[in-house]
Enzyme design. Structure first.
Site, PDB file in Angstrom:
ATOM      1  N   GLU A 157      -7.972   6.684  -5.183  1.00  8.49           N
ATOM      2  CA  GLU A 157      -7.506   5.765  -4.141  1.00  8.49           C
ATOM      3  C   GLU A 157      -8.472   4.593  -4.000  1.00  8.49           C
ATOM      4  OE1 GLU A 157      -5.445   4.705  -2.049  1.00  8.49           O
ATOM      5  OE2 GLU A 157      -3.883   6.198  -1.793  1.00  8.49           O
ATOM      6  N   SER A 209      -4.047  -1.592  -5.714  1.00  3.36           N
ATOM      7  CA  SER A 209      -4.614  -2.337  -4.589  1.00  3.36           C
ATOM      8  C   SER A 209      -4.421  -3.827  -4.842  1.00  3.36           C
ATOM      9  CB  SER A 209      -6.106  -2.015  -4.432  1.00  3.36           C
ATOM     10  OG  SER A 209      -6.669  -2.796  -3.393  1.00  3.36           O
ATOM     11  N   GLY A 214      -2.955   7.826  -9.323  1.00  2.95           N
ATOM     12  CA  GLY A 214      -3.588   6.511  -9.269  1.00  2.95           C
ATOM     13  C   GLY A 214      -3.205   5.742  -8.025  1.00  2.95           C
ATOM     14  N   ASP A 242      -5.906   6.029 -12.489  1.00  2.00           N
ATOM     15  CA  ASP A 242      -6.272   4.608 -12.476  1.00  2.00           C
ATOM     16  C   ASP A 242      -6.168   4.033 -11.078  1.00  2.00           C
ATOM     17  OD1 ASP A 242      -3.537   4.447 -12.140  1.00  2.00           O
ATOM     18  OD2 ASP A 242      -3.138   3.464 -14.035  1.00  2.00           O
ATOM     19  N   GLU A 291      -3.137   5.365  11.972  1.00  2.32           N
ATOM     20  CA  GLU A 291      -3.710   6.099  10.844  1.00  2.32           C
ATOM     21  C   GLU A 291      -4.936   6.914  11.264  1.00  2.32           C
ATOM     22  OE1 GLU A 291      -4.319   3.512   7.495  1.00  2.32           O
ATOM     23  OE2 GLU A 291      -2.367   2.563   7.751  1.00  2.32           O
ATOM     24  N   THR A 292      -4.917   7.433  12.494  1.00  2.00           N
ATOM     25  CA  THR A 292      -6.002   8.280  12.971  1.00  2.00           C
ATOM     26  C   THR A 292      -6.398   9.285  11.888  1.00  2.00           C
ATOM     27  OG1 THR A 292      -5.104   8.114  15.210  1.00  2.00           O
ATOM     28  CG2 THR A 292      -6.713   9.861  14.800  1.00  2.00           C
ATOM     29  N   GLN A 293      -7.701   9.402  11.646  1.00  7.37           N
ATOM     30  CA  GLN A 293      -8.191  10.284  10.584  1.00  7.37           C
ATOM     31  C   GLN A 293      -8.147  11.761  10.984  1.00  7.37           C
ATOM     32  OE1 GLN A 293     -10.052   9.231   7.205  1.00  7.37           O
ATOM     33  NE2 GLN A 293      -8.156   8.219   7.744  1.00  7.37           N
ATOM     34  N   HIS A 301     -10.197   1.908  -0.883  1.00  2.00           N
ATOM     35  CA  HIS A 301     -10.382   1.597   0.538  1.00  2.00           C
ATOM     36  C   HIS A 301     -11.118   0.263   0.618  1.00  2.00           C
ATOM     37  CE1 HIS A 301     -10.134   3.822   4.560  1.00  2.00           C
ATOM     38  NE2 HIS A 301      -8.984   3.947   3.957  1.00  2.00           N
ATOM     39  N   ASN A 302     -10.549  -0.725  -0.030  1.00  2.00           N
ATOM     40  CA  ASN A 302     -11.235  -1.999  -0.228  1.00  2.00           C
ATOM     41  C   ASN A 302     -11.313  -2.843   1.039  1.00  2.00           C
ATOM     42  OD1 ASN A 302     -11.274  -1.145  -2.895  1.00  2.00           O
ATOM     43  ND2 ASN A 302      -9.526  -2.403  -3.504  1.00  2.00           N
ATOM     44  N   HIS A 304       0.821  -1.207   0.000  1.00  2.00           N
ATOM     45  CA  HIS A 304       0.000   0.000   0.000  1.00  2.00           C
ATOM     46  C   HIS A 304       0.857   1.259   0.000  1.00  2.00           C
ATOM     47  CE1 HIS A 304      -3.888   1.977   0.614  1.00  2.00           C
ATOM     48  NE2 HIS A 304      -3.280   2.787   1.457  1.00  2.00           N
TER      49      HIS A 304
END
Length: 791
Positions: free
Chosen positions: A111, A579, A576, A532, A342-344, A113-114, A62
Site C-alpha cells: 500500500e 497512488s 498492489g 507493486d 477512516e478511524t484507525q 500512505h503518501n 484510491h
C-alpha cells in the site's frame, strides 16, 4: 421507515450552479460535474448529503481505481499454479511450503500512505504500517514482517528544512508503530530527489503466514445469499479522524500547510491493535473449529461505507447499516462522518447470526475492549440482505439507498495518454563533467542515494519474533524463517529507480521488477511473486497517464519474461496499489516511480549469505556483463545534470540464465557472497562488498586493465547500473559453479580475487585505484550525508 424524500437531497440538475460549487467545496467533495451527473442517473434521483460523501470516497482513485483498473487487468499477469488469491482482496496469497500434506501460504500486501505522510509525517507513516498489517491479519494470517520503500525530497534544496523534518517524522512514525506492535521491519529502500519535495512517498509492504485451509476472505460468506448474516463493527469508537481521507489521497496537495487537510489523517494506536489481533485469533479459531464461514475486512479508506459495500458486493449480497448503532466517540458526529470516517484500529465481520453473540463476547468480555479503550468493542451495526442494495439508516431517516455495484464499480475511465517529446540521448563520449574515477567513486559512496542508510533503519526492530536470518543492510534482501523449526525461509526485497523512470517510464517498470528479483536471488531466493505500488502524478494529465501506462506495461512484460520457476510459469503480481495525484498544485508531478516488492523462497536458509566478502583468496566473478548506458544512473544525476543518456535495456534470455545459475550456485553452496550492480555501478558494488566484509576486513584485487568492449570511456562501464551480479566464489567450489554457468548458458567474467589486507585495488586501462576499507567506510557511513539527518 420511509424512503428518501426530495427535500433531503442535494439538487444536481445544474452541476455548474455557483451555490452547488460552494457547497461541494465546503464539504471537501471533489466529484467532477460528469460524475455528479452519473450519480444522479444511477440513483434515479438527486443524492442525499451522505450519499454524496460515500460516492466521493468510493469513486476516488484510491478506492475505485477508476483510471487504472482496465490497464491493470490487461497488462499485469496475476495467475500462476501457486497463486491462491490474486489482486482483488485485502492481500494476495501464494502457496509457499508444503508439510504433512498441508499447504502453508505466504500473504503479501502493498500500500501507499503518501499524502498523509507529507502532511503529518509521524501519524501518516504510522497509520500506513497499521493499515498494511491489518490487510494481512484480515486474511486470517499471522503477520511476520514489513518493509518500507521511501522517497523523499532534496535534503539540500530550497525546501531542505521541511524535507529533513519529514524524513525524521516518517522514520519515527514507522518505528513507533511497528516496534510497539511487535512486527519486525525487514527493510525497504530510501532515495532522495527534488521531485518529491512536495510529495514524499511512503510505501509499505507486509508479509504473513497462513495455512491454506485457514484463509479468511474479505467478502460476505456464500451462505449470506441464503440467510441473513450480521455485520459486526470491531475496535475503536468511530471519530472524525481520517474523514475524507481516501478523497484527500486522490487530490493534489496544495503545498500550503495551512490548506492541507490534517483532519484527513488517521490517528494510530498500536497497543490497541495488539489486543485486537489476539482477540481476533480466538474468534477465527472458534469459527474454524465450528466450521463457520465468516467474512473479515479492515476499515481503511472510506470507513464503514467502504468496508460494508465492498464485502457485500464481493459476496453478491446487499446490506443495511444503522449508523445509530455504531459506537462513536461523540454523539455529535454527523451521519456522513460516521459513514465515511477512516478511524484507525477497526475491523468488520460478516457472521451468521448464531455466531454473533460469541464474537461480541470474545471481544467485549474475554478481552475487555470497552474497558481497555473507552468506547471500543464489538457491536452489531447491521445485516445482509438478498437485494444487492446498500442502505444506511440514521435514526428514523434513510440516508443512503444505492446499488452496491453503483457504489463499488460504477465508474471507470479510459484516460487520454500522450507520449512526452522525445529526447536525444547524449553519447557517453560527450560527458560534459569528467571526474577522476577515484573521486567519482568516493563522491558516489557519500551521496544521499548511495551512502549507508543504517542511520534510518536502525530505528526499526528487525529481531522481534526471532525469525531474522539476514537483516536490513546485511544483504540485497532480508531473509526470515518462514515457520519456526523449519529450514525454509522467505527472502524479501524491493526495487525501483525514480530517476530511471524519468528517463524511460517503461524501463522504470521493467527494472523495478528485475532489481527486486535480483536482490532476492542474491541471497539464494527463488522469486515466487511480486507486489507493486505505482506512484505517479495527476492521471488527468495525458503525459502523466502515458508514463503510468508505460510503467505498468514494463512491470507486466518483465513478469511475463522471467521464467525462474519453470519455462512456462510467469512471475505473478498478486497484490498492489496505485497512488495518483502525487503532484502539488504549484509544481510538476513526481518522477514516475513504480516500486516492486518481491518475495522468494529459500529452501535452506543456511545457504543464504550477506553481501560482504567472506574469505581471503576467493574468486571474484561477474555474472552477466557490463555496459556503457548511463541513463537513470546516480552518476549521471550527480555529475551530468541536464544531459540525457540511453538507459540500460535487459536481455531476458541472459537474465534468466544468470539468475538460474546463481540460484543453483547457492544450492550447491558454491557462493560465498552476491551483490547486484545497482545504484552507483560496479565500483560501488565492489566497494560495498569490501565495507561489509567487516569484521574480517577483506579487500579485493580487480583487473579491468584490458579495457571494455566498446569505445565509451571506462567510467561509463564502471558507473552504469544494472550490469550484472558480482559473486564471491570459494576457490575449491569454483569448478562446481563453472559447470553450472555452462549448463545454464550464463555469461560470466572473472574479475579478480579477494585479499586479506582490507583494500580495494582496481586496475584500469590508464589508472589504478587503491582505497582502504577505512576510507571506503568513512565515505559511505561516517561522512555519508544520511548521517546528517539525525545529527
Amino acid at each position: 421507515m420511509d424512503g428518501i424524500r426530495k427535500e433531503e437531497t442535494i439538487a444536481l440538475d445544474d452541476p455548474q450552479d455557483a451555490g452547488l460549487k460552494r457547497y461541494l467545496a465546503r464539504q471537501n467533495i471533489s466529484l467532477k460535474p460528469n460524475e455528479l451527473g452519473c450519480i444522479r442517473s444511477l440513483l434515479g434521483r438527486d443524492p442525499t448529503p451522505v450519499e454524496l460523501h460515500i460516492f466521493n470516497v468510493m469513486w476516488s482513485e484510491h478506492c475505485s481505481y477508476k483510471s487504472s483498473k482496465a490497464l491493470l487487468r490487461s497488462l499485469l499477469p496475476t495467475e500462476a499454479a501457486h497463486v491462491v488469491l490474486g489482486p482483488g482482496e485485502d492481500a494476495g496469497i501464494i502457496r509457499f511450503y508444503e508439510k504433512d500434506k498441508r499447504h502453508h501460504c505466504l500473504v503479501l500486501a502493498h500500500e501507499s500512505h503518501n499524502h498523509p505522510s507529507q502532511v503529518l509525517p509521524v501519524e501518516g507513516a504510522a497509520t500506513g504500517i497499521g493499515g498494511i498489517v491489518r490487510d494481512v491479519y484480515c486474511m486470517g494470517a499471522e503477520v511476520i514482517g514489513c518493509l518500507d520503500p521511501l522517497r523523499f525530497g532534496d535534503p539540500d534544496g530550497p525546501n531542505a528544512n521541511r524535507v529533513r523534518a519529514i524524513v525524521r517524522g516518517v522514520v519515527d512514525g514507522i518505528a513507533q508503530y511497528g516496534n510497539a506492535l511487535g512486527v519486525p521491519n525487514y527493510g525497504g529502500d530510501t532515495y532522495f530527489d527534488a521531485s518529491f519535495d512536495d510529495n514524499c512517498l511512503v510505501n509499505v509492504v507486509a508479509l504473513g503466514v497462513v495455512a491454506e485451509e485457514d484463509i479468511v476472505r474479505s467478502r460476505a460468506p456464500e451462505n449470506a445469499k441464503r440467510e441473513v448474516h450480521d455485520i459486526v463493527l470491531i475496535g475503536k469508537p468511530t471519530d472524525a479522524s481520517g474523514f475524507g481521507g481516501a478523497a484527500f489521497a486522490s487530490a493534489r496537495l496544495s503545498g500550503d500547510e495551512v490548506e492541507e487537510r490534517q483532519e484527513a489523517v488517521q490517528i494510530p494506536d498500536p497497543f490497541l491493535k495488539r489486543v485486537l489481533a489476539e482477540a481476533t485469533r480466538v474468534v477465527l479459531a472458534e469459527a474454524k473449529q465450528n466450521s463457520i464461514d465468516i467474512g473479515f475486512k479492515d476499515l481503511g479508506a472510506g470507513g464503514i461505507s467502504c468496508v460494508v459495500s465492498e464485502m457485500a458486493q464481493a459476496g453478491g449480497v446487499g446490506a443495511v447499516v444503522d449508523l445509530s448503532a455504531v459506537n462513536k466517540s461523540s454523539a455529535q458526529l454527523a451521519a456522513e462522518v460516521i459513514a465515511c470516517s477512516e478511524t484507525q484500529e477497526r475491523y468488520a465481520m460478516i457472521v451468521p447470526q448464531g455466531f454473533t453473540k460469541r464474537v461480541c463476547e470474545i471481544y467485549n468480555e474475554e478481552f475487555d475492549l470497552p474497558h481497555l479503550y473507552s468506547g471500543a468493542g464489538a457491536y452489531v451495526i447491521g445485516h445482509t440482505t438478498p437485494e444487492k442494495r446498500f442502505k444506511l439508516k440514521s435514526g428514523e431517516s434513510l440516508v443512503c439507498d444505492a446499488g452496491v455495484d453503483a457504489i463499488t464499480t460504477g465508474i471507470e475511465y479510459e484516460r487520454e495518454k500522450k507520449p512526452r517529446a522525445s529526447r536525444g540521448y547524449t553519447s557517453p563520449l560527450e560527458l560534459t563533467s569528467r571526474l577522476a574515477t577515484e573521486e567519482a567513486l568516493m563522491s558516489l559512496l557519500s551521496s544521499w542515494n548511495v551512502a549507508d542508510k543504517s542511520i534510518l533503519f536502525r530505528h526499526y526492530d528487525s529481531e522481534v519474533r526471532g525469525r531474522a536470518v539476514l537483516r536490513p543492510g546485511e544483504a540485497d534482501a532480508a531473509v526470515a524463517i518462514f515457520m519456526p523449526g523449519e529450514s525454509v525461509g522467505v527472502a524479501v526485497a524491493v526495487g525501483g529507480n525514480s530517476n530511471l523512470g524519468r528517463v524511460d517510464p517503461y524501463l522504470g517498470g521493467v527494472w523495478a521488477v528485475l532489481e527486486a528479483v535480483r536482490n532476492v536471488a542474491c541471497v539464494g531466493g527463488l522469486a515466487l511473486a511480486v507486489t507493486d505500488c505505482l506512484n505517479y502524478g495527476d492521471p488527468e494529465d495525458p503525459h502523466v497517464f502515458w508514463d503510468f501506462t508505460e510503467g505498468v506495461r514494463g512491470v507486466g512484460d518483465a513478469c511475463r519474461d522471467l521464467h525462474l520457476i519453470d519455462e512456462t510459469e510467469v512471475l505473478p503480481v498478486v497484490s498492489g496499489n496505485v497512488s495518483f495525484y502525487n503532484q502539488s498544485g504549484n509544481g510538476d508531478p513526481i518522477a514516475p516511480t513504480p516500486i516492486v516488492a518481491c518475495a522468494g523462497r529459500v529452501d535452506d536458509v543456511s545457504v543464504s549469505r550477506g553481501l560482504g566478502f567472506k574469505k581471503d583468496g576467493s574468486r571474484v566473478v561477474l555474472l552477466g556483463g557490463l555496459h556503457e548506458r548511463l541513463g537513470g544512473s546516480e552518476y549521471a544525476r550527480l555529475f551530468a545534470a541536464g544531459q540525457w543518456f540511453e538507459p540500460p535495456r535487459p536481455d531476458f534470455t541472459a537474465e534468466n540464465a544468470m539468475l538460474r545459475a546463481l540460484l543453483d550456485g547457492f544450492a550447491e553452496k558454491a557462493v560465498l557472497a552476491a551483490h547486484d550492480i545497482g545504484h552507483g555501478g560496479v565500483l560501488v558494488t565492489l566497494a560495498e562488498m569490501v565495507i561489509k566484509s567487516a569484521p574480517f576486513d577483506l579487500g579485493c584485487r580487480i583487473d579491468f586493465s584490458a579495457g571494455f568492449s566498446g569505445a565509451a570511456p571506462a567510467d561509463a562501464y564502471l558507473f552504469s547500473e544494472y550490469g550484472g551480479i558480482v559473486v564471491e566464489v570459494d576457490g575449491d567450489r569454483w569448478p562446481v559453479l563453472e559447470k553450472i554457468l555452462q549448463r545454464c548458458g550464463a555469461l560470466w567474467h572473472e574479475l579478480g580475487e579477494t585479499t586479506g589486507d582490507g583494500r580495494l585495488r582496481v586496475s584500469l586501462p590508464r589508472d589504478t585505484i587503491e582505497l582502504s576499507i577505512v576510507e571506503l567506510d568513512g565515505a559511505s557511513r561516517a561522512h555519508g550525508k544520511c548521517n546528517q539527518l539525525f545529527a
